[in-house]
Scaffold this active site. Structure first.
Site, mmCIF file in Angstrom:
data_model
loop_
_atom_site.group_PDB
_atom_site.id
_atom_site.type_symbol
_atom_site.label_atom_id
_atom_site.label_comp_id
_atom_site.label_asym_id
_atom_site.label_seq_id
_atom_site.Cartn_x
_atom_site.Cartn_y
_atom_site.Cartn_z
ATOM 1 N N LYS A 57 0.838 -1.209 0.000
ATOM 2 C CA LYS A 57 0.000 0.000 0.000
ATOM 3 C C LYS A 57 0.870 1.256 0.000
ATOM 4 C CE LYS A 57 -3.662 -2.550 2.175
ATOM 5 N NZ LYS A 57 -4.177 -3.158 3.378
ATOM 6 N N GLN A 97 -4.994 -1.927 9.285
ATOM 7 C CA GLN A 97 -4.651 -3.242 8.738
ATOM 8 C C GLN A 97 -5.167 -4.342 9.667
ATOM 9 O OE1 GLN A 97 -3.081 -3.739 5.690
ATOM 10 N NE2 GLN A 97 -3.605 -5.872 6.056
ATOM 11 N N ASP A 120 -11.676 1.976 3.005
ATOM 12 C CA ASP A 120 -11.755 0.525 2.843
ATOM 13 C C ASP A 120 -13.218 0.081 2.698
ATOM 14 O OD1 ASP A 120 -10.295 -1.717 2.551
ATOM 15 O OD2 ASP A 120 -10.120 -2.183 4.680
#
Ligand code: NAP
Length: 281
Positions: free
Chosen positions: A52, A96, A119
């Protein structure tokens, strides 16, 4: 049979994004910013986070990595998220997963400002999606739909079967297929005679986390197969949930693993970050 080249599609989406970011940065004098919160030192999570951060660097997105030790408390994580929520240079936040067991994942995900949730995991974003007014689409399902569209695969009116009903992949993917006017069936571990259902699929999407589980006799001739799974086979090689070697010949289109859905996930995260930035400026 055509192999859906996720790497190539991701490259083309990224190059358009890079150009867009350059234009936006010049006109606004600002840069999109993505913050990644990483708790603990899970090896796979570190690799995903590195991908990322690298993607941000490639596209001109300013990245911030907040690292916390596995021994930190839930309050420590919530405090960091709160700081990022208040930081005007951060337009997107991603926590994460997985988080260590002593930390309540739902609570942490809910603490991210919905407008910074790039997300698509926040319940507000999910609610918007489910009520037909989506703002930020969950990255992996979004990537699957983009692959289908990129290859000009018709979705409307097709029989789509999604195997897997996780909040992260299966459910939102089913919802996105429904939005594209497919007739959607969702299967899970309690589905009776799974093969009977999957054989009906014009578009078969699989996200179960079980290597090479979908065999050739479970797939209709000419089906489009989207394999989200990421597993290690007996030789330690990356493989999908679909038995690619034996299934591919039956399909009209199929995604490989690696090189199918995987490259699209990070790319759609970048796209979501740019969209969040645009909404802010
Ligand atoms: P998950 O949360 O473990 O959910 C798995 C789902 O599959 C559950 O709904 C489960 O049913 C169902 N399932 C498991 N075994 C089954 C079986 N034998 N028959 C039918 N259904 C079955 O997994 P996930 O997070 O959705 O991830 C799925 C896979 O996608 C994993 O391999 C993961 O690594 C991969 N993934 C890849 C990407 C990417 O970027 N490529 C991103 C995310 C995930 P129940 O609900 O009944 O338990």
């Amino acid at each position: 049979m055509q192999i859906i080249d996720g790497k190539a599609v991701a490259t083309s989406v990224r190059s358009a994004l890079k150009a867009e970011i350059e234009t936006l940065s010049v006109s606004s004098g600002k840069h999109p910013g993505l913050a990644v919160v990483l708790v603990g030192d899970d090896h796979a999570s570190r690799i995903y986070v590195r991908n990322k951060i690298n993607a941000c660097a490639e596209l001109g997105i300013k990245s911030t990595l907040v690292e916390l030790p596995a021994t930190c408390t839930e309050e420590d994580v919530l405090r960091e998220v709160c700081t990022l929520n208040d930081d005007d240079t951060v337009h997107g936040i991603i926590v994460q997963l997985p988080l260590p067991r002593h930390i309540d994942t739902d609570k942490v995900l809910a603490s991210v400002k919905p407008e910074k949730d790039v997300d698509g995991c926040h319940y507000v974003q999910k609610g918007k999606l489910w009520t037909g007014n989506p703002e930020t689409l969950p990255c992996t399902p979004y990537g699957c739909i983009e692959l289908l569209k990129h290859y000009g695969i018709e979705i409307a009116g097709k029989e789509a079967v999604v195997v897997g009903r996780s909040n992260l992949v299966g459910r939102p993917l089913a919802e996105l297929l429904l939005r594209e006017n497919a007739t959607v069936t969702i299967c899970h571990s309690k589905t009776k005679d799974l093969g009977e259902v999957t054989r009906r699929a014009d578009i078969l999407c699989v996200a179960i986390g079980s290597g090479k589980f979908i065999k050739a006799d479970m797939v209709k001739d000419g089906a489009v197969v989207i394999d989200v799974g990421m597993n290690r086979d007996e030789e330690g090689k990356l493989c999908g949930d679909v038995d690619f070697k034996n299934v591919a010949d039956k399909c009209s289109y199929i995604t490989p693993v690696p090189g199918g859905v995987g490259p699209m996930t990070v790319t759609m995260l970048m796209k979501n970050t740019v969209e969040a930035f645009k909404r802010r400026i």
